[in-house]
Design a protein around this motif. Structure first.
Motif, PDB file in Angstrom:
ATOM      1  N   PHE A 221       0.839  -1.203   0.000  1.00 35.87           N
ATOM      2  CA  PHE A 221       0.000   0.000   0.000  1.00 35.87           C
ATOM      3  C   PHE A 221       0.875   1.255   0.000  1.00 35.87           C
ATOM      4  CE2 PHE A 221      -2.703   3.291   1.805  1.00 35.87           C
ATOM      5  CZ  PHE A 221      -3.883   3.109   1.111  1.00 35.87           C
ATOM      6  N   ALA A 222       1.954   1.218   0.763  1.00 37.71           N
ATOM      7  CA  ALA A 222       2.874   2.362   0.796  1.00 37.71           C
ATOM      8  C   ALA A 222       3.486   2.606  -0.579  1.00 37.71           C
ATOM      9  CB  ALA A 222       3.962   2.127   1.830  1.00 37.71           C
ATOM     10  N   ALA A 223       3.753   1.536  -1.317  1.00 41.11           N
ATOM     11  CA  ALA A 223       4.310   1.690  -2.664  1.00 41.11           C
ATOM     12  C   ALA A 223       3.338   2.448  -3.568  1.00 41.11           C
ATOM     13  CB  ALA A 223       4.627   0.321  -3.259  1.00 41.11           C
ATOM     14  N   ILE A 224       2.047   2.184  -3.412  1.00 42.32           N
ATOM     15  CA  ILE A 224       1.038   2.921  -4.177  1.00 42.32           C
ATOM     16  C   ILE A 224       1.037   4.386  -3.770  1.00 42.32           C
ATOM     17  CG2 ILE A 224      -1.441   3.177  -4.594  1.00 42.32           C
ATOM     18  CD1 ILE A 224      -1.708   0.152  -4.180  1.00 42.32           C
ATOM     19  N   VAL A 225       1.067   4.619  -2.460  1.00 42.76           N
ATOM     20  CA  VAL A 225       0.938   5.980  -1.935  1.00 42.76           C
ATOM     21  C   VAL A 225       2.049   6.891  -2.445  1.00 42.76           C
ATOM     22  CG1 VAL A 225       1.052   7.361   0.187  1.00 42.76           C
ATOM     23  CG2 VAL A 225      -0.351   5.291   0.128  1.00 42.76           C
ATOM     24  N   VAL A 226       3.274   6.393  -2.470  1.00 42.02           N
ATOM     25  CA  VAL A 226       4.403   7.269  -2.808  1.00 42.02           C
ATOM     26  C   VAL A 226       4.719   7.313  -4.299  1.00 42.02           C
ATOM     27  CG1 VAL A 226       5.422   6.897  -0.542  1.00 42.02           C
ATOM     28  CG2 VAL A 226       6.185   5.483  -2.479  1.00 42.02           C
ATOM     29  N   SER A 227       4.079   6.464  -5.093  1.00 41.25           N
ATOM     30  CA  SER A 227       4.384   6.447  -6.528  1.00 41.25           C
ATOM     31  C   SER A 227       3.723   7.628  -7.218  1.00 41.25           C
ATOM     32  CB  SER A 227       3.920   5.128  -7.147  1.00 41.25           C
ATOM     33  OG  SER A 227       4.689   4.045  -6.643  1.00 41.25           O
ATOM     34  N   PRO A 228       4.442   8.304  -8.112  1.00 40.96           N
ATOM     35  CA  PRO A 228       3.904   9.506  -8.749  1.00 40.96           C
ATOM     36  C   PRO A 228       2.845   9.197  -9.793  1.00 40.96           C
ATOM     37  CG  PRO A 228       6.059   8.973  -9.647  1.00 40.96           C
ATOM     38  CD  PRO A 228       5.834   8.023  -8.512  1.00 40.96           C
ATOM     39  N   ASP A 229       2.132  10.227 -10.192  1.00 42.84           N
ATOM     40  CA  ASP A 229       1.129  10.144 -11.246  1.00 42.84           C
ATOM     41  C   ASP A 229       1.783   9.611 -12.525  1.00 42.84           C
ATOM     42  OD1 ASP A 229      -0.863  10.564 -13.146  1.00 42.84           O
ATOM     43  OD2 ASP A 229      -1.378  12.560 -12.403  1.00 42.84           O
ATOM     44  N   ARG A 230       1.180   8.593 -13.113  1.00 45.05           N
ATOM     45  CA  ARG A 230       1.732   7.978 -14.321  1.00 45.05           C
ATOM     46  C   ARG A 230       1.243   8.646 -15.602  1.00 45.05           C
ATOM     47  NH1 ARG A 230       0.870   4.569 -10.526  1.00 45.05           N
ATOM     48  NH2 ARG A 230      -1.337   4.342 -11.055  1.00 45.05           N
ATOM     49  N   THR A 231       0.391   9.651 -15.503  1.00 51.19           N
ATOM     50  CA  THR A 231      -0.189  10.260 -16.700  1.00 51.19           C
ATOM     51  C   THR A 231       0.859  10.720 -17.707  1.00 51.19           C
ATOM     52  OG1 THR A 231      -2.150  10.936 -15.453  1.00 51.19           O
ATOM     53  CG2 THR A 231      -1.735  12.059 -17.547  1.00 51.19           C
ATOM     54  N   PRO A 232       1.911  11.456 -17.308  1.00 46.01           N
ATOM     55  CA  PRO A 232       2.890  11.879 -18.315  1.00 46.01           C
ATOM     56  C   PRO A 232       3.518  10.712 -19.075  1.00 46.01           C
ATOM     57  CG  PRO A 232       3.174  13.130 -16.288  1.00 46.01           C
ATOM     58  CD  PRO A 232       2.220  12.021 -15.976  1.00 46.01           C
ATOM     59  N   GLY A 233       3.849   9.643 -18.355  1.00 50.33           N
ATOM     60  CA  GLY A 233       4.420   8.477 -19.013  1.00 50.33           C
ATOM     61  C   GLY A 233       3.428   7.770 -19.911  1.00 50.33           C
ATOM     62  N   LEU A 234       2.175   7.688 -19.474  1.00 42.39           N
ATOM     63  CA  LEU A 234       1.147   7.034 -20.282  1.00 42.39           C
ATOM     64  C   LEU A 234       0.889   7.803 -21.571  1.00 42.39           C
ATOM     65  CD1 LEU A 234      -1.360   6.023 -17.449  1.00 42.39           C
ATOM     66  CD2 LEU A 234       0.161   4.500 -18.728  1.00 42.39           C
ATOM     67  N   ARG A 235       0.984   9.118 -21.523  1.00 39.69           N
ATOM     68  CA  ARG A 235       0.754   9.921 -22.724  1.00 39.69           C
ATOM     69  C   ARG A 235       1.789   9.653 -23.810  1.00 39.69           C
ATOM     70  NH1 ARG A 235      -0.804  15.393 -19.411  1.00 39.69           N
ATOM     71  NH2 ARG A 235      -3.064  15.032 -19.316  1.00 39.69           N
ATOM     72  N   ALA A 236       2.948   9.164 -23.408  1.00 40.35           N
ATOM     73  CA  ALA A 236       4.017   8.896 -24.369  1.00 40.35           C
ATOM     74  C   ALA A 236       4.014   7.448 -24.876  1.00 40.35           C
ATOM     75  CB  ALA A 236       5.370   9.215 -23.736  1.00 40.35           C
ATOM     76  N   LEU A 237       3.067   6.628 -24.407  1.00 43.23           N
ATOM     77  CA  LEU A 237       3.068   5.216 -24.779  1.00 43.23           C
ATOM     78  C   LEU A 237       2.681   4.998 -26.240  1.00 43.23           C
ATOM     79  CD1 LEU A 237       1.454   3.095 -21.894  1.00 43.23           C
ATOM     80  CD2 LEU A 237       3.866   3.343 -22.509  1.00 43.23           C
ATOM     81  N   ASP A 238       3.323   4.006 -26.828  1.00 40.69           N
ATOM     82  CA  ASP A 238       2.931   3.497 -28.139  1.00 40.69           C
ATOM     83  C   ASP A 238       2.723   1.991 -27.996  1.00 40.69           C
ATOM     84  OD1 ASP A 238       2.409   3.169 -30.810  1.00 40.69           O
ATOM     85  OD2 ASP A 238       4.518   3.235 -31.436  1.00 40.69           O
ATOM     86  N   VAL A 239       1.783   1.640 -27.139  1.00 36.98           N
ATOM     87  CA  VAL A 239       1.477   0.250 -26.824  1.00 36.98           C
ATOM     88  C   VAL A 239      -0.033   0.063 -26.962  1.00 36.98           C
ATOM     89  CG1 VAL A 239       1.445  -1.498 -24.995  1.00 36.98           C
ATOM     90  CG2 VAL A 239       3.416   0.010 -25.235  1.00 36.98           C
ATOM     91  N   PRO A 240      -0.499  -0.959 -27.688  1.00 42.69           N
ATOM     92  CA  PRO A 240      -1.948  -1.192 -27.771  1.00 42.69           C
ATOM     93  C   PRO A 240      -2.536  -1.371 -26.374  1.00 42.69           C
ATOM     94  CG  PRO A 240      -0.767  -2.573 -29.333  1.00 42.69           C
ATOM     95  CD  PRO A 240       0.274  -1.953 -28.447  1.00 42.69           C
ATOM     96  N   THR A 241      -3.517  -0.544 -26.045  1.00 45.74           N
ATOM     97  CA  THR A 241      -4.004  -0.502 -24.660  1.00 45.74           C
ATOM     98  C   THR A 241      -5.516  -0.639 -24.594  1.00 45.74           C
ATOM     99  OG1 THR A 241      -2.131   0.866 -23.954  1.00 45.74           O
ATOM    100  CG2 THR A 241      -4.092   0.900 -22.558  1.00 45.74           C
ATOM    101  N   LEU A 242      -5.956  -1.525 -23.724  1.00 44.11           N
ATOM    102  CA  LEU A 242      -7.363  -1.725 -23.405  1.00 44.11           C
ATOM    103  C   LEU A 242      -7.549  -1.401 -21.930  1.00 44.11           C
ATOM    104  CD1 LEU A 242     -10.268  -2.906 -23.900  1.00 44.11           C
ATOM    105  CD2 LEU A 242      -9.283  -5.157 -23.314  1.00 44.11           C
ATOM    106  N   VAL A 243      -8.575  -0.631 -21.626  1.00 45.68           N
ATOM    107  CA  VAL A 243      -8.900  -0.291 -20.240  1.00 45.68           C
ATOM    108  C   VAL A 243     -10.302  -0.826 -19.945  1.00 45.68           C
ATOM    109  CG1 VAL A 243      -9.235   1.563 -18.564  1.00 45.68           C
ATOM    110  CG2 VAL A 243      -7.459   1.776 -20.327  1.00 45.68           C
ATOM    111  N   ILE A 244     -10.412  -1.648 -18.899  1.00 52.95           N
ATOM    112  CA  ILE A 244     -11.699  -2.205 -18.472  1.00 52.95           C
ATOM    113  C   ILE A 244     -11.963  -1.719 -17.056  1.00 52.95           C
ATOM    114  CG2 ILE A 244     -13.013  -4.305 -18.010  1.00 52.95           C
ATOM    115  CD1 ILE A 244     -11.216  -5.765 -20.017  1.00 52.95           C
ATOM    116  N   HIS A 245     -13.165  -1.223 -16.828  1.00 58.12           N
ATOM    117  CA  HIS A 245     -13.472  -0.721 -15.487  1.00 58.12           C
ATOM    118  C   HIS A 245     -14.950  -0.941 -15.179  1.00 58.12           C
ATOM    119  CE1 HIS A 245     -11.230   1.782 -12.481  1.00 58.12           C
ATOM    120  NE2 HIS A 245     -12.409   1.694 -11.903  1.00 58.12           N
TER     121      HIS A 245
END
Length: 310
Positions: A221-245
């Motif tokens: 849980f602590a690893a989640i808390v301290v990890s930064p927002d992944r949005t900038p990295g995700l914006r640079a992805l060139d990987v086929p991506t499916l999101v299910i929610h």
């Protein structure tokens, strides 16, 4: 569907940790790696769910993240001060690892298995790890499927009752582990589908016997808390991506899935009515079909590789 066929659980050494894993299906098929979430062992990917994916022509791998199940538990790292970390107290001691380290575990697991890449499917914290793997090691990810996850702990934040369920007292034996699992999933599970309480209790008892560790869960849980927002990295992805929610997810609300899909160029979002923060069996056919179609399409784009047809 055929009967589930699995290898016995094995371990590989990745850096300073050992990772326990299990495989389903034909090793000649394209690999599909399943990454599970907070406090949840590989058992969270039901054997029958794994077998369905294998029946569609994939070599399916599930594993225990560090600090759960049969993988290494970092007992010497102690228990993080979650209250201080959540509040952003600058004097709080940093946790022993972050989601980046957990993504490196996955990268190392692929190396140990002799795989240059895999289709990567992550659920909840596993989705966060899968996202981080794609950001830092895109060449290892043939396709990314992020399920009931988010770009940041601040996006799609849990409802109070869902967060409270996570912090129920830890179990002391197999029976209280079963009771606690039922109490948690009655809150965070899928309101549109019945909770299989018999199966859930059985898996909770098995998980307790394999390796219960409340301190390890706190470190995750602590690893989640301290990890930064992944949005900038995700914006640079060139990987086929499916999101299910799930539309009715109280633990990682649907805004988390929408934010993930919005961040990744070309990502496809599937919002499932009645689904909460679990994978109820009545939804398996839909979820498997979505994952398989996505992975097959990605296989078709890989030079010199034909998609599975089963």
């Amino acid at each position: 569907m055929t009967d589930p066929t699995t290898d016995q659980v094995k371990q590989v050494t990745v850096g300073d940790v050992k990772i326990a894993y299990e495989c389903f299906g034909d090793r000649a098929d394209p690999p599909l790696l399943l990454v599970m979430g907070l406090a949840t062992q590989m058992l969270g990917w039901d054997e029958r769910f794994c077998a369905r994916l294998a029946d569609h022509g994939f070599h399916v791998i599930r594993f225990d993240n560090r600090d759960v199940g049969l993988s290494t538990h970092l007992a010497d790292a102690g228990v993080p001060d979650l209250g201080a970390l959540v509040s952003g107290d600058p004097t709080a001691a940093p946790p022993p690892y972050t989601l980046l380290d957990m993504a490196r575990d996955v990268d190392g697991l692929l190396d140990a298995l002799g795989l240059d890449s895999a289709h990567v499917v992550g659920a909840s914290m596993g989705g966060m790890i899968a996202q981080q793997l794609a950001i830092g090691h895109a060449h290892r990810v043939r396709s990314l499927t992020s399920i009931m996850s988010t770009t940041s702990r601040d996006v799609g934040a849990a409802r109070p009752e869902a967060m409270a369920a996570l912090f129920l007292p830890p179990p002391t034996d197999a029976d209280t582990a079963a009771e606690r699992a039922l109490d948690v999933y009655r809150v965070i599970g899928s309101p549109g589908y019945p909770l299989d309480e018999v199966r859930l209790a059985e898996v909770a008892r098995r998980a307790f016997a394999r390796g219960h560790d409340a301190a390890g869960v706190a470190r995750q849980f602590a690893a989640i808390v301290v990890s930064p927002d992944r949005t900038p990295g995700l914006r640079a992805l060139d990987v086929p991506t499916l999101v299910i929610h799930g539309e009715d997810d109280p633990l990682v609300q649907v805004d988390g899935g929408r934010a993930t899909a919005d961040a990744v160029p070309g990502a496809r979002l599937v919002v499932v009515a009645g689904m909460g923060h679990n994978l109820p069996e009545p939804l398996w056919a839909q979820l498997v079909d979505e994952i398989v179609a996505h992975a097959r399409a990605a296989e078709e784009t890989r030079e010199g590789v034909s998609p599975p047809t089963r």
